[in-house]
Motif scaffolding. Structure first.
Motif, PDB file in Angstrom:
ATOM      1  N   ALA A  48      -4.040   4.007  11.536  1.00  0.00           N
ATOM      2  CA  ALA A  48      -4.765   2.823  11.081  1.00  0.00           C
ATOM      3  C   ALA A  48      -5.111   2.906   9.601  1.00  0.00           C
ATOM      4  O   ALA A  48      -4.943   1.939   8.845  1.00  0.00           O
ATOM      5  N   GLU A  49      -5.584   4.073   9.174  1.00  0.00           N
ATOM      6  CA  GLU A  49      -5.936   4.252   7.758  1.00  0.00           C
ATOM      7  C   GLU A  49      -4.695   4.196   6.887  1.00  0.00           C
ATOM      8  O   GLU A  49      -4.703   3.601   5.803  1.00  0.00           O
ATOM      9  N   ALA A  50      -3.619   4.813   7.350  1.00  0.00           N
ATOM     10  CA  ALA A  50      -2.380   4.816   6.577  1.00  0.00           C
ATOM     11  C   ALA A  50      -1.832   3.404   6.407  1.00  0.00           C
ATOM     12  O   ALA A  50      -1.380   3.022   5.316  1.00  0.00           O
ATOM     13  N   ASN A  51      -1.871   2.616   7.467  1.00  0.00           N
ATOM     14  CA  ASN A  51      -1.376   1.250   7.390  1.00  0.00           C
ATOM     15  C   ASN A  51      -2.240   0.407   6.459  1.00  0.00           C
ATOM     16  O   ASN A  51      -1.733  -0.419   5.694  1.00  0.00           O
ATOM     17  N   SER A  52      -3.555   0.628   6.507  1.00  0.00           N
ATOM     18  CA  SER A  52      -4.466  -0.083   5.621  1.00  0.00           C
ATOM     19  C   SER A  52      -4.195   0.276   4.161  1.00  0.00           C
ATOM     20  O   SER A  52      -4.172  -0.596   3.287  1.00  0.00           O
ATOM     21  N   LEU A  53      -3.974   1.552   3.896  1.00  0.00           N
ATOM     22  CA  LEU A  53      -3.691   2.000   2.532  1.00  0.00           C
ATOM     23  C   LEU A  53      -2.352   1.446   2.042  1.00  0.00           C
ATOM     24  O   LEU A  53      -2.225   1.054   0.882  1.00  0.00           O
ATOM     25  N   ARG A  54      -1.363   1.435   2.924  1.00  0.00           N
ATOM     26  CA  ARG A  54      -0.055   0.900   2.555  1.00  0.00           C
ATOM     27  C   ARG A  54      -0.186  -0.533   2.050  1.00  0.00           C
ATOM     28  O   ARG A  54       0.356  -0.886   0.990  1.00  0.00           O
ATOM     29  N   LEU A  55      -0.924  -1.348   2.777  1.00  0.00           N
ATOM     30  CA  LEU A  55      -1.117  -2.738   2.380  1.00  0.00           C
ATOM     31  C   LEU A  55      -1.956  -2.851   1.115  1.00  0.00           C
ATOM     32  O   LEU A  55      -1.675  -3.669   0.232  1.00  0.00           O
ATOM     33  N   HIS A  56      -2.995  -2.029   1.026  1.00  0.00           N
ATOM     34  CA  HIS A  56      -3.867  -2.051  -0.147  1.00  0.00           C
ATOM     35  C   HIS A  56      -3.096  -1.708  -1.411  1.00  0.00           C
ATOM     36  O   HIS A  56      -3.233  -2.385  -2.443  1.00  0.00           O
ATOM     37  N   TYR A  57      -2.269  -0.675  -1.342  1.00  0.00           N
ATOM     38  CA  TYR A  57      -1.502  -0.274  -2.524  1.00  0.00           C
ATOM     39  C   TYR A  57      -0.488  -1.347  -2.903  1.00  0.00           C
ATOM     40  O   TYR A  57      -0.269  -1.613  -4.094  1.00  0.00           O
ATOM     41  N   TRP A  58       0.131  -1.971  -1.887  1.00  0.00           N
ATOM     42  CA  TRP A  58       1.102  -3.028  -2.184  1.00  0.00           C
ATOM     43  C   TRP A  58       0.428  -4.195  -2.885  1.00  0.00           C
ATOM     44  O   TRP A  58       0.948  -4.726  -3.884  1.00  0.00           O
ATOM     45  N   LYS A  59      -0.740  -4.604  -2.400  1.00  0.00           N
ATOM     46  CA  LYS A  59      -1.448  -5.732  -2.998  1.00  0.00           C
ATOM     47  C   LYS A  59      -1.980  -5.393  -4.380  1.00  0.00           C
ATOM     48  O   LYS A  59      -1.999  -6.238  -5.283  1.00  0.00           O
ATOM     49  N   THR A  60      -2.420  -4.145  -4.569  1.00  0.00           N
ATOM     50  CA  THR A  60      -3.067  -3.754  -5.821  1.00  0.00           C
ATOM     51  C   THR A  60      -2.073  -3.380  -6.911  1.00  0.00           C
ATOM     52  O   THR A  60      -2.243  -3.753  -8.079  1.00  0.00           O
ATOM     53  N   TYR A  61      -1.022  -2.650  -6.535  1.00  0.00           N
ATOM     54  CA  TYR A  61      -0.122  -2.067  -7.531  1.00  0.00           C
ATOM     55  C   TYR A  61       1.289  -2.647  -7.514  1.00  0.00           C
ATOM     56  O   TYR A  61       2.097  -2.312  -8.375  1.00  0.00           O
ATOM     57  N   GLY A  62       1.599  -3.489  -6.535  1.00  0.00           N
ATOM     58  CA  GLY A  62       2.940  -4.054  -6.461  1.00  0.00           C
ATOM     59  C   GLY A  62       3.813  -3.396  -5.415  1.00  0.00           C
ATOM     60  O   GLY A  62       4.655  -4.046  -4.812  1.00  0.00           O
ATOM     61  N   THR A  63       3.627  -2.084  -5.216  1.00  0.00           N
ATOM     62  CA  THR A  63       4.332  -1.345  -4.173  1.00  0.00           C
ATOM     63  C   THR A  63       3.408  -0.266  -3.627  1.00  0.00           C
ATOM     64  O   THR A  63       2.482   0.190  -4.313  1.00  0.00           O
ATOM     65  N   THR A  64       3.692   0.156  -2.395  1.00  0.00           N
ATOM     66  CA  THR A  64       2.947   1.281  -1.819  1.00  0.00           C
ATOM     67  C   THR A  64       3.173   2.529  -2.641  1.00  0.00           C
ATOM     68  O   THR A  64       2.241   3.303  -2.898  1.00  0.00           O
ATOM     69  N   LEU A  65       4.415   2.745  -3.069  1.00  0.00           N
ATOM     70  CA  LEU A  65       4.733   3.927  -3.868  1.00  0.00           C
ATOM     71  C   LEU A  65       3.914   3.984  -5.145  1.00  0.00           C
ATOM     72  O   LEU A  65       3.409   5.051  -5.522  1.00  0.00           O
ATOM     73  N   ALA A  66       3.758   2.865  -5.827  1.00  0.00           N
ATOM     74  CA  ALA A  66       2.996   2.857  -7.080  1.00  0.00           C
ATOM     75  C   ALA A  66       1.567   3.316  -6.843  1.00  0.00           C
ATOM     76  O   ALA A  66       1.002   4.063  -7.652  1.00  0.00           O
ATOM     77  N   GLY A  67       0.966   2.885  -5.736  1.00  0.00           N
ATOM     78  CA  GLY A  67      -0.388   3.330  -5.416  1.00  0.00           C
ATOM     79  C   GLY A  67      -0.447   4.813  -5.105  1.00  0.00           C
ATOM     80  O   GLY A  67      -1.363   5.519  -5.537  1.00  0.00           O
ATOM     81  N   LEU A  68       0.536   5.303  -4.359  1.00  0.00           N
ATOM     82  CA  LEU A  68       0.582   6.733  -4.033  1.00  0.00           C
ATOM     83  C   LEU A  68       0.771   7.583  -5.283  1.00  0.00           C
ATOM     84  O   LEU A  68       0.168   8.654  -5.418  1.00  0.00           O
ATOM     85  N   MET A  69       1.586   7.113  -6.198  1.00  0.00           N
ATOM     86  CA  MET A  69       1.806   7.854  -7.440  1.00  0.00           C
ATOM     87  C   MET A  69       0.556   7.838  -8.315  1.00  0.00           C
ATOM     88  O   MET A  69       0.162   8.858  -8.879  1.00  0.00           O
ATOM     89  N   ARG A  70      -0.069   6.670  -8.423  1.00  0.00           N
ATOM     90  CA  ARG A  70      -1.203   6.531  -9.328  1.00  0.00           C
ATOM     91  C   ARG A  70      -2.456   7.220  -8.803  1.00  0.00           C
ATOM     92  O   ARG A  70      -3.196   7.846  -9.566  1.00  0.00           O
ATOM     93  N   GLU A  71      -2.674   7.126  -7.502  1.00  0.00           N
ATOM     94  CA  GLU A  71      -3.927   7.656  -6.954  1.00  0.00           C
ATOM     95  C   GLU A  71      -3.792   9.054  -6.346  1.00  0.00           C
ATOM     96  O   GLU A  71      -4.791   9.757  -6.196  1.00  0.00           O
ATOM     97  N   HIS A  72      -2.535   9.456  -6.032  1.00  0.00           N
ATOM     98  CA  HIS A  72      -2.365  10.741  -5.353  1.00  0.00           C
ATOM     99  C   HIS A  72      -1.267  11.612  -5.961  1.00  0.00           C
ATOM    100  O   HIS A  72      -0.974  12.682  -5.419  1.00  0.00           O
TER     101      HIS A  72
END
Length: 214
Positions: A48-72
């Motif tokens: 549940a948390e992973a799916n929420s983060l996936r969507l959050h990163y996509w909405k915030t950064y354009g892609t899930t990967l961009a959020g993972l790179m920037r925040e982690h």
């Protein structure tokens, strides 16, 4: 009237997912499942948390990967390989679309927030692998994703795209804002139309729209 709006276009830029194939095949659903699993493993969180983060990163950064790179500080290469390890047999060849794109005057490229190897797998499954002059993935923008203008500038600079004589076909309306600002003709390819100043045209049927240009 539509044909006249594209009389000056000699650079044709196509997004990949849900643009060069119908969203009805739900190919990206497979990728989303693998994205969520990757987030679970990389960040040690539940589904549940992973799916929420996936969507959050996509909405915030354009892609899930961009959020993972920037925040982690996630390494993009293993991510791109893992999430794109999917079944491409759900796609079918479209010789009519291939003929329509081939008939467009000038240079034709694909630009996706996925990877180039993934894009080439999709194009092969669709029978579109021999009609484009170049294929660009997010790696060609140094993993900076659409909709950021810098991503477009990197890819278009690499390709030599003259944005004043170019058109962009894209399913995500966010990703048409920068091309519009750069002087491109913009086409939103999606089931439902969205009214926005940066969208010149909408179509729910790419084949039908392209047929009006030739």
């Amino acid at each position: 009237m539509v044909k006249n709006a594209f009389h000056h276009v000699r650079h044709w830029v196509f997004d990949l997912d849900n643009t060069l194939y119908s969203p009805a095949v739900r190919l990206f659903d497979q990728i989303e499942v693998r994205m969520t699993k990757f987030v679970m493993d990389a960040l040690s969180v539940d589904h549940a948390e992973a799916n929420s983060l996936r969507l959050h990163y996509w909405k915030t950064y354009g892609t899930t990967l961009a959020g993972l790179m920037r925040e982690h500080e996630v390494d993009p290469a293993p991510y791109m390989h893992d999430v794109h390890d999917i079944d491409f047999t759900v796609l079918s060849e479209d010789p009519y679309l291939a003929s329509l794109i081939s008939g467009l005057p000038g240079r034709k490229i694909v630009y996706t927030n996925g990877s180039e190897p993934y894009a080439r797998n999709v194009l092969k499954a669709r029978g579109l692998d021999d009609i484009f002059d170049a294929v660009y993935g997010v790696e060609h923008a140094d993993y900076q994703p659409k909709p950021e203008r810098g991503a477009f500038e990197r890819v278009f600079g690499r390709d030599g795209t003259d944005t004043r004589s170019a058109a962009m076909f894209e399913d995500d309306p966010r990703n048409l804002a920068a091309p519009h600002a750069m002087g491109m003709r913009t086409v939103h390819v999606a089931p439902d139309a969205i009214v926005a100043d940066h969208i010149h045209h909408h179509t729910a049927d790419l084949n039908e729209f392209l047929a009006r240009l030739t």
